[in-house]
Scaffold this active site. Structure first.
Site, PDB file in Angstrom:
ATOM      1  NE  ARG A  43      -4.745   0.522  -0.612  1.00  0.00           N
ATOM      2  CZ  ARG A  43      -5.926   1.138  -0.804  1.00  0.00           C
ATOM      3  NH1 ARG A  43      -6.293   1.513  -1.997  1.00  0.00           N
ATOM      4  NH2 ARG A  43      -6.714   1.391   0.215  1.00  0.00           N
ATOM      5  CG  HIS A  47      -3.647   5.711  -1.027  1.00  0.00           C
ATOM      6  ND1 HIS A  47      -4.526   5.223  -0.100  1.00  0.00           N
ATOM      7  CD2 HIS A  47      -4.185   5.405  -2.234  1.00  0.00           C
ATOM      8  CE1 HIS A  47      -5.548   4.634  -0.715  1.00  0.00           C
ATOM      9  NE2 HIS A  47      -5.351   4.721  -2.008  1.00  0.00           N
ATOM     10  CD1 TRP A 187     -10.267  -5.394  -9.340  1.00  0.00           C
ATOM     11  CD2 TRP A 187      -8.525  -5.426  -7.954  1.00  0.00           C
ATOM     12  NE1 TRP A 187     -10.404  -4.351  -8.452  1.00  0.00           N
ATOM     13  CE2 TRP A 187      -9.351  -4.349  -7.590  1.00  0.00           C
ATOM     14  CE3 TRP A 187      -7.354  -5.648  -7.206  1.00  0.00           C
ATOM     15  CZ2 TRP A 187      -9.058  -3.479  -6.533  1.00  0.00           C
ATOM     16  CZ3 TRP A 187      -7.060  -4.794  -6.151  1.00  0.00           C
ATOM     17  CH2 TRP A 187      -7.906  -3.724  -5.826  1.00  0.00           C
TER      18      TRP A 187
HETATM   19  C1  HEM Z   1      -6.195  -1.577  -3.682  1.00  0.00           C
HETATM   20  C2  HEM Z   1      -9.779   1.659  -4.150  1.00  0.00           C
HETATM   21  C3  HEM Z   1      -7.402   3.771  -7.786  1.00  0.00           C
HETATM   22  C4  HEM Z   1      -3.592   0.935  -6.905  1.00  0.00           C
HETATM   23  C5  HEM Z   1      -7.349  -0.865  -3.476  1.00  0.00           C
HETATM   24  C6  HEM Z   1      -8.333  -1.174  -2.481  1.00  0.00           C
HETATM   25  C7  HEM Z   1      -9.334  -0.276  -2.606  1.00  0.00           C
HETATM   26  C8  HEM Z   1      -9.000   0.615  -3.691  1.00  0.00           C
HETATM   27  C9  HEM Z   1     -10.605  -0.199  -1.762  1.00  0.00           C
HETATM   28  C10 HEM Z   1      -8.214  -2.314  -1.473  1.00  0.00           C
HETATM   29  C11 HEM Z   1      -7.290  -1.936  -0.320  1.00  0.00           C
HETATM   30  C12 HEM Z   1      -7.111  -3.063   0.665  1.00  0.00           C
HETATM   31  O1  HEM Z   1      -8.124  -3.568   1.194  1.00  0.00           O
HETATM   32  O2  HEM Z   1      -5.944  -3.459   0.921  1.00  0.00           O
HETATM   33  C13 HEM Z   1      -9.477   2.444  -5.247  1.00  0.00           C
HETATM   34  C14 HEM Z   1     -10.399   3.380  -5.861  1.00  0.00           C
HETATM   35  C15 HEM Z   1      -9.735   3.960  -6.907  1.00  0.00           C
HETATM   36  C16 HEM Z   1      -8.400   3.406  -6.925  1.00  0.00           C
HETATM   37  C17 HEM Z   1     -11.826   3.652  -5.414  1.00  0.00           C
HETATM   38  C18 HEM Z   1     -10.224   4.967  -7.919  1.00  0.00           C
HETATM   39  C19 HEM Z   1     -11.251   4.769  -8.685  1.00  0.00           C
HETATM   40  C20 HEM Z   1      -6.116   3.274  -7.778  1.00  0.00           C
HETATM   41  C21 HEM Z   1      -5.002   3.835  -8.496  1.00  0.00           C
HETATM   42  C22 HEM Z   1      -3.922   3.035  -8.239  1.00  0.00           C
HETATM   43  C23 HEM Z   1      -4.368   1.978  -7.363  1.00  0.00           C
HETATM   44  C24 HEM Z   1      -5.062   5.102  -9.355  1.00  0.00           C
HETATM   45  C25 HEM Z   1      -2.490   3.160  -8.718  1.00  0.00           C
HETATM   46  C26 HEM Z   1      -2.118   3.809  -9.807  1.00  0.00           C
HETATM   47  C27 HEM Z   1      -4.017  -0.070  -6.055  1.00  0.00           C
HETATM   48  C28 HEM Z   1      -3.257  -1.276  -5.760  1.00  0.00           C
HETATM   49  C29 HEM Z   1      -4.007  -2.002  -4.828  1.00  0.00           C
HETATM   50  C30 HEM Z   1      -5.216  -1.225  -4.582  1.00  0.00           C
HETATM   51  C31 HEM Z   1      -1.924  -1.685  -6.377  1.00  0.00           C
HETATM   52  C32 HEM Z   1      -3.665  -3.355  -4.199  1.00  0.00           C
HETATM   53  C33 HEM Z   1      -2.967  -3.139  -2.882  1.00  0.00           C
HETATM   54  C34 HEM Z   1      -2.588  -4.412  -2.180  1.00  0.00           C
HETATM   55  O3  HEM Z   1      -2.594  -5.497  -2.773  1.00  0.00           O
HETATM   56  O4  HEM Z   1      -2.252  -4.326  -0.980  1.00  0.00           O
HETATM   57  N1  HEM Z   1      -7.764   0.225  -4.195  1.00  0.00           N
HETATM   58  N2  HEM Z   1      -8.290   2.478  -5.918  1.00  0.00           N
HETATM   59  N3  HEM Z   1      -5.689   2.176  -7.076  1.00  0.00           N
HETATM   60  N4  HEM Z   1      -5.193  -0.088  -5.357  1.00  0.00           N
HETATM   61 FE1  HEM Z   1      -6.760   1.171  -5.679  1.00  0.00          FE
END
Ligand code: HEM
Length: 286
Positions: A43, A47, A187
Protein backbone atom coordinates in the site's frame (compact mmCIF):
# COMPACT_ATOMS: atom_id res chain seq x y z
CA UNK A 1 29.81 12.44 8.37
CA UNK A 2 28.12 10.54 5.59
CA UNK A 3 25.33 12.41 3.86
CA UNK A 4 21.93 10.77 4.05
CA UNK A 5 20.82 12.49 0.86
CA UNK A 6 20.57 10.46 -2.29
CA UNK A 7 21.86 12.11 -5.43
CA UNK A 8 21.27 11.23 -9.05
CA UNK A 9 24.02 8.63 -9.12
CA UNK A 10 24.18 7.42 -5.56
CA UNK A 11 21.98 4.37 -6.25
CA UNK A 12 24.98 2.93 -8.12
CA UNK A 13 26.64 2.30 -4.74
CA UNK A 14 23.75 0.19 -3.44
CA UNK A 15 23.53 -3.60 -3.61
CA UNK A 16 19.81 -3.97 -4.15
CA UNK A 17 19.88 -7.73 -3.63
CA UNK A 18 20.97 -7.01 -0.06
CA UNK A 19 18.29 -4.36 0.36
CA UNK A 20 15.68 -6.82 -0.94
CA UNK A 21 16.79 -9.39 1.65
CA UNK A 22 16.79 -6.83 4.44
CA UNK A 23 13.27 -5.65 3.56
CA UNK A 24 12.12 -9.27 3.42
CA UNK A 25 13.51 -9.76 6.94
CA UNK A 26 11.24 -6.94 8.15
CA UNK A 27 8.01 -8.52 6.92
CA UNK A 28 7.24 -11.06 9.59
CA UNK A 29 5.99 -9.89 12.97
CA UNK A 30 3.45 -11.96 14.85
CA UNK A 31 2.30 -8.98 16.86
CA UNK A 32 1.44 -6.87 13.81
CA UNK A 33 -1.94 -7.28 12.08
CA UNK A 34 -2.09 -10.69 10.38
CA UNK A 35 1.62 -11.28 11.00
CA UNK A 36 3.19 -9.46 8.06
CA UNK A 37 4.12 -5.94 7.03
CA UNK A 38 3.88 -7.06 3.38
CA UNK A 39 0.38 -5.69 2.76
CA UNK A 40 1.11 -2.25 4.22
CA UNK A 41 4.39 -2.09 2.24
CA UNK A 42 2.41 -2.75 -0.95
CA UNK A 43 0.00 0.00 0.00
CA UNK A 44 2.89 2.39 0.74
CA UNK A 45 4.45 1.72 -2.67
CA UNK A 46 1.12 2.27 -4.40
CA UNK A 47 0.27 5.49 -2.57
CA UNK A 48 3.78 6.85 -3.12
CA UNK A 49 3.31 6.26 -6.87
CA UNK A 50 -0.41 6.64 -7.59
CA UNK A 51 -0.34 10.41 -7.15
CA UNK A 52 1.02 10.75 -10.67
CA UNK A 53 -0.87 12.96 -13.12
CA UNK A 54 -0.03 12.38 -16.79
CA UNK A 55 -1.34 15.83 -17.70
CA UNK A 56 0.85 17.95 -15.45
CA UNK A 57 3.55 15.27 -15.04
CA UNK A 58 3.47 15.89 -11.28
CA UNK A 59 3.37 13.35 -8.47
CA UNK A 60 4.64 9.78 -8.52
CA UNK A 61 7.27 7.98 -6.49
CA UNK A 62 10.25 10.11 -7.57
CA UNK A 63 11.11 12.40 -4.65
CA UNK A 64 8.91 10.40 -2.26
CA UNK A 65 6.80 13.39 -1.23
CA UNK A 66 4.55 10.93 0.64
CA UNK A 67 6.98 11.25 3.59
CA UNK A 68 6.34 15.00 3.94
CA UNK A 69 3.47 16.88 5.49
CA UNK A 70 0.87 17.68 4.15
CA UNK A 71 0.89 14.60 1.87
CA UNK A 72 1.78 12.21 4.72
CA UNK A 73 -1.34 13.43 6.53
CA UNK A 74 -3.78 13.07 3.64
CA UNK A 75 -6.69 10.89 4.71
CA UNK A 76 -5.81 8.24 2.12
CA UNK A 77 -2.34 7.86 3.67
CA UNK A 78 -3.53 7.23 7.22
CA UNK A 79 -1.51 4.38 8.72
CA UNK A 80 1.32 4.48 6.19
CA UNK A 81 3.63 6.09 8.76
CA UNK A 82 3.80 2.61 10.27
CA UNK A 83 5.33 1.27 7.05
CA UNK A 84 7.73 4.20 6.66
CA UNK A 85 8.93 3.83 10.25
CA UNK A 86 9.52 0.11 9.74
CA UNK A 87 11.71 0.85 6.69
CA UNK A 88 13.60 3.80 8.17
CA UNK A 89 16.47 1.72 9.65
CA UNK A 90 17.27 0.57 6.10
CA UNK A 91 17.60 4.17 4.95
CA UNK A 92 20.20 4.53 7.70
CA UNK A 93 21.92 1.29 6.71
CA UNK A 94 21.91 2.18 2.99
CA UNK A 95 22.18 5.99 2.93
CA UNK A 96 22.64 5.98 -0.83
CA UNK A 97 19.22 4.54 -1.57
CA UNK A 98 16.52 7.14 -2.22
CA UNK A 99 13.26 7.03 -0.32
CA UNK A 100 11.42 6.58 -3.62
CA UNK A 101 13.49 3.51 -4.45
CA UNK A 102 13.16 2.16 -0.89
CA UNK A 103 9.37 2.52 -0.73
CA UNK A 104 8.74 1.08 -4.20
CA UNK A 105 11.14 -1.81 -3.65
CA UNK A 106 9.32 -2.57 -0.38
CA UNK A 107 6.14 -2.98 -2.44
CA UNK A 108 7.89 -5.41 -4.77
CA UNK A 109 9.19 -7.40 -1.79
CA UNK A 110 5.70 -7.47 -0.28
CA UNK A 111 4.12 -8.84 -3.45
CA UNK A 112 6.85 -11.40 -4.15
CA UNK A 113 7.49 -12.69 -0.64
CA UNK A 114 3.76 -13.23 -0.07
CA UNK A 115 3.68 -15.51 -3.10
CA UNK A 116 2.90 -13.10 -5.92
CA UNK A 117 4.51 -12.70 -9.32
CA UNK A 118 7.98 -11.36 -10.08
CA UNK A 119 7.73 -7.60 -10.53
CA UNK A 120 10.36 -5.94 -12.72
CA UNK A 121 11.89 -3.01 -10.80
CA UNK A 122 14.49 -0.37 -11.62
CA UNK A 123 16.44 1.93 -9.27
CA UNK A 124 17.10 5.58 -10.00
CA UNK A 125 14.50 7.65 -8.14
CA UNK A 126 16.07 10.67 -6.45
CA UNK A 127 15.21 12.50 -3.21
CA UNK A 128 15.11 15.80 -5.07
CA UNK A 129 11.70 17.12 -4.02
CA UNK A 130 10.62 19.25 -1.08
CA UNK A 131 7.37 19.41 0.85
CA UNK A 132 6.30 22.22 -1.47
CA UNK A 133 5.99 19.55 -4.19
CA UNK A 134 3.54 17.44 -2.20
CA UNK A 135 0.58 16.51 -4.37
CA UNK A 136 -2.91 17.90 -3.74
CA UNK A 137 -5.27 15.78 -1.65
CA UNK A 138 -7.35 14.50 -4.57
CA UNK A 139 -5.05 12.13 -6.44
CA UNK A 140 -5.83 8.79 -4.74
CA UNK A 141 -9.15 6.95 -4.97
CA UNK A 142 -12.03 7.52 -2.58
CA UNK A 143 -13.28 4.11 -1.46
CA UNK A 144 -16.82 5.42 -1.00
CA UNK A 145 -17.24 6.01 -4.75
CA UNK A 146 -17.91 3.86 -7.80
CA UNK A 147 -16.71 3.06 -11.31
CA UNK A 148 -16.77 6.62 -12.74
CA UNK A 149 -14.58 7.93 -9.95
CA UNK A 150 -12.22 4.94 -10.08
CA UNK A 151 -11.78 5.46 -13.83
CA UNK A 152 -11.17 9.20 -13.44
CA UNK A 153 -8.48 8.58 -10.81
CA UNK A 154 -6.63 5.85 -12.71
CA UNK A 155 -6.99 7.46 -16.14
CA UNK A 156 -5.16 10.46 -14.64
CA UNK A 157 -2.26 8.10 -13.95
CA UNK A 158 -2.52 6.82 -17.52
CA UNK A 159 -3.98 3.36 -16.88
CA UNK A 160 -6.69 1.62 -18.92
CA UNK A 161 -9.60 -0.50 -17.66
CA UNK A 162 -7.71 -3.78 -17.86
CA UNK A 163 -4.77 -2.40 -15.88
CA UNK A 164 -7.11 -0.90 -13.26
CA UNK A 165 -8.91 -4.22 -12.85
CA UNK A 166 -5.57 -6.02 -12.47
CA UNK A 167 -4.14 -3.55 -9.95
CA UNK A 168 -7.09 -3.70 -7.58
CA UNK A 169 -6.47 -7.44 -7.21
CA UNK A 170 -3.89 -6.37 -4.59
CA UNK A 171 -6.93 -6.28 -2.32
CA UNK A 172 -6.30 -9.97 -1.80
CA UNK A 173 -3.71 -8.69 0.68
CA UNK A 174 -4.16 -7.11 4.05
CA UNK A 175 -7.13 -5.51 5.63
CA UNK A 176 -8.97 -2.30 6.35
CA UNK A 177 -8.43 -0.70 9.76
CA UNK A 178 -11.16 1.35 11.43
CA UNK A 179 -8.35 3.44 12.96
CA UNK A 180 -6.90 4.27 9.52
CA UNK A 181 -9.47 4.44 6.71
CA UNK A 182 -12.51 3.92 8.94
CA UNK A 183 -13.38 0.68 7.11
CA UNK A 184 -12.94 -2.66 8.84
CA UNK A 185 -11.86 -6.19 8.00
CA UNK A 186 -9.92 -8.34 5.53
CA UNK A 187 -11.08 -9.18 2.00
CA UNK A 188 -10.55 -12.93 2.46
CA UNK A 189 -9.28 -15.62 4.83
CA UNK A 190 -5.61 -15.47 3.76
CA UNK A 191 -4.61 -11.80 3.81
CA UNK A 192 -0.89 -12.58 3.88
CA UNK A 193 -0.96 -14.59 0.65
CA UNK A 194 -0.94 -12.96 -2.77
CA UNK A 195 -3.70 -14.75 -4.69
CA UNK A 196 -6.56 -14.03 -7.11
CA UNK A 197 -8.99 -14.24 -4.17
CA UNK A 198 -10.07 -10.62 -4.56
CA UNK A 199 -11.91 -11.62 -7.73
CA UNK A 200 -13.17 -15.02 -6.57
CA UNK A 201 -14.58 -13.58 -3.35
CA UNK A 202 -16.02 -10.55 -5.13
CA UNK A 203 -17.86 -12.62 -7.73
CA UNK A 204 -18.82 -15.72 -5.74
CA UNK A 205 -20.08 -14.21 -2.49
CA UNK A 206 -23.24 -12.39 -1.65
CA UNK A 207 -22.31 -8.89 -0.44
CA UNK A 208 -24.63 -7.03 1.87
CA UNK A 209 -24.31 -3.67 3.65
CA UNK A 210 -22.54 -4.00 6.99
CA UNK A 211 -24.78 -3.03 9.89
CA UNK A 212 -22.70 -0.70 12.00
CA UNK A 213 -22.11 2.95 12.79
CA UNK A 214 -18.97 3.13 10.60
CA UNK A 215 -18.71 4.13 6.94
CA UNK A 216 -20.89 2.31 4.39
CA UNK A 217 -19.19 -0.94 3.32
CA UNK A 218 -20.13 -4.49 2.43
CA UNK A 219 -19.69 -7.80 4.27
CA UNK A 220 -20.22 -11.31 2.97
CA UNK A 221 -23.43 -13.10 3.74
CA UNK A 222 -23.74 -15.16 5.86
CA UNK A 223 -20.42 -15.04 7.77
CA UNK A 224 -19.78 -11.28 7.86
CA UNK A 225 -16.05 -12.06 8.22
CA UNK A 226 -14.91 -10.55 4.94
CA UNK A 227 -15.41 -7.14 3.44
CA UNK A 228 -15.64 -5.14 0.24
CA UNK A 229 -15.37 -1.39 -0.19
CA UNK A 230 -18.02 0.41 -2.23
CA UNK A 231 -15.27 1.04 -4.85
CA UNK A 232 -14.44 -2.70 -4.90
CA UNK A 233 -18.03 -3.51 -5.88
CA UNK A 234 -17.50 -1.50 -9.08
CA UNK A 235 -15.44 -4.45 -10.34
CA UNK A 236 -18.53 -6.60 -10.06
CA UNK A 237 -21.21 -4.19 -11.27
CA UNK A 238 -19.44 -2.32 -14.09
CA UNK A 239 -19.62 -4.59 -17.17
CA UNK A 240 -16.12 -3.81 -18.50
CA UNK A 241 -14.40 -4.15 -15.11
CA UNK A 242 -16.41 -7.31 -14.50
CA UNK A 243 -15.23 -8.93 -17.70
CA UNK A 244 -11.62 -8.57 -16.48
CA UNK A 245 -12.53 -9.64 -12.94
CA UNK A 246 -14.13 -12.82 -14.31
CA UNK A 247 -11.02 -13.60 -16.32
CA UNK A 248 -8.75 -13.10 -13.29
CA UNK A 249 -11.06 -15.16 -11.06
CA UNK A 250 -10.85 -18.02 -13.54
CA UNK A 251 -7.16 -17.75 -14.37
CA UNK A 252 -4.67 -16.89 -11.62
CA UNK A 253 -1.73 -16.97 -14.06
CA UNK A 254 -3.38 -14.32 -16.22
CA UNK A 255 -3.92 -12.19 -13.13
CA UNK A 256 -0.31 -12.60 -11.99
CA UNK A 257 1.05 -11.66 -15.43
CA UNK A 258 -1.17 -8.58 -15.79
CA UNK A 259 -0.69 -7.48 -12.20
CA UNK A 260 3.09 -7.70 -12.45
CA UNK A 261 3.13 -5.52 -15.58
CA UNK A 262 0.72 -2.91 -14.26
CA UNK A 263 2.31 -2.73 -10.79
CA UNK A 264 5.78 -2.31 -12.27
CA UNK A 265 4.45 0.50 -14.46
CA UNK A 266 2.69 2.12 -11.49
CA UNK A 267 5.94 2.23 -9.51
CA UNK A 268 7.70 3.96 -12.44
CA UNK A 269 5.15 6.69 -13.20
CA UNK A 270 6.89 10.03 -13.62
CA UNK A 271 10.38 8.65 -13.00
CA UNK A 272 13.10 9.32 -15.57
CA UNK A 273 15.57 6.51 -15.22
CA UNK A 274 19.19 6.73 -16.34
CA UNK A 275 19.51 4.89 -19.66
CA UNK A 276 21.78 2.30 -18.04
CA UNK A 277 19.65 1.65 -14.94
CA UNK A 278 19.49 -2.13 -14.58
CA UNK A 279 16.12 -3.88 -14.52
CA UNK A 280 15.95 -6.26 -11.57
CA UNK A 281 13.85 -9.40 -11.42
CA UNK A 282 14.53 -10.44 -7.85
CA UNK A 283 14.02 -14.06 -6.89
CA UNK A 284 11.70 -14.63 -3.98
CA UNK A 285 13.56 -15.98 -0.95
CA UNK A 286 12.46 -19.09 0.85
C1 HEM B 1 -6.03 -1.17 1.71
C2 HEM B 1 -8.87 1.74 -0.93
C3 HEM B 1 -6.58 0.33 -4.95
C4 HEM B 1 -3.39 -2.09 -2.24
C5 HEM B 1 -6.97 -0.24 1.35
C6 HEM B 1 -7.86 0.42 2.25
C7 HEM B 1 -8.65 1.23 1.52
C8 HEM B 1 -8.28 1.09 0.14
C9 HEM B 1 -9.76 2.15 2.05
C10 HEM B 1 -7.86 0.22 3.77
C11 HEM B 1 -6.73 1.01 4.43
C12 HEM B 1 -6.67 0.79 5.92
O1 HEM B 1 -7.69 1.02 6.60
O2 HEM B 1 -5.60 0.38 6.42
C13 HEM B 1 -8.55 1.52 -2.26
C14 HEM B 1 -9.32 2.03 -3.38
C15 HEM B 1 -8.69 1.61 -4.52
C16 HEM B 1 -7.52 0.87 -4.10
C17 HEM B 1 -10.58 2.86 -3.29
C18 HEM B 1 -9.08 1.80 -5.96
C19 HEM B 1 -10.21 1.41 -6.45
C20 HEM B 1 -5.44 -0.34 -4.55
C21 HEM B 1 -4.34 -0.68 -5.41
C22 HEM B 1 -3.43 -1.35 -4.64
C23 HEM B 1 -3.97 -1.44 -3.31
C24 HEM B 1 -4.23 -0.30 -6.90
C25 HEM B 1 -2.08 -1.93 -5.02
C26 HEM B 1 -1.72 -2.25 -6.25
C27 HEM B 1 -3.91 -2.16 -0.96
C28 HEM B 1 -3.39 -3.02 0.09
C29 HEM B 1 -4.15 -2.76 1.23
C30 HEM B 1 -5.12 -1.74 0.85
C31 HEM B 1 -2.27 -4.05 -0.05
C32 HEM B 1 -4.03 -3.42 2.61
C33 HEM B 1 -3.14 -2.58 3.49
C34 HEM B 1 -2.95 -3.14 4.87
O3 HEM B 1 -3.27 -4.30 5.14
O4 HEM B 1 -2.45 -2.38 5.73
N1 HEM B 1 -7.23 0.18 0.07
N2 HEM B 1 -7.48 0.82 -2.73
N3 HEM B 1 -5.18 -0.79 -3.29
N4 HEM B 1 -4.96 -1.43 -0.48
FE1 HEM B 1 -6.25 -0.34 -1.62
Amino acid sequence: GASAASTEDSWRKVNFHNVYKDIAALLEDESYDDGSYGPVFVRLAWHASGTYDVGSKTGGSNGATIRFSPEADHGANAGLGVARARLEPLKKKYPHISYGDLYTLAGVVGVQELGGPTVRWRPGRVDNKTKEQCTPDDRLPDAAQGADHVRAIFYRMGFDDQEIAALVGAHALGRCHSTRSGYEGPWNASPTAFTNFFYTELLQNTWVPKKWSGPFQFVDKPTGEFMMLPADLAFRTDPVFRRHAERYAADQDAFFADFAKAFSRLLELGVSFPADAPVYEFKALD
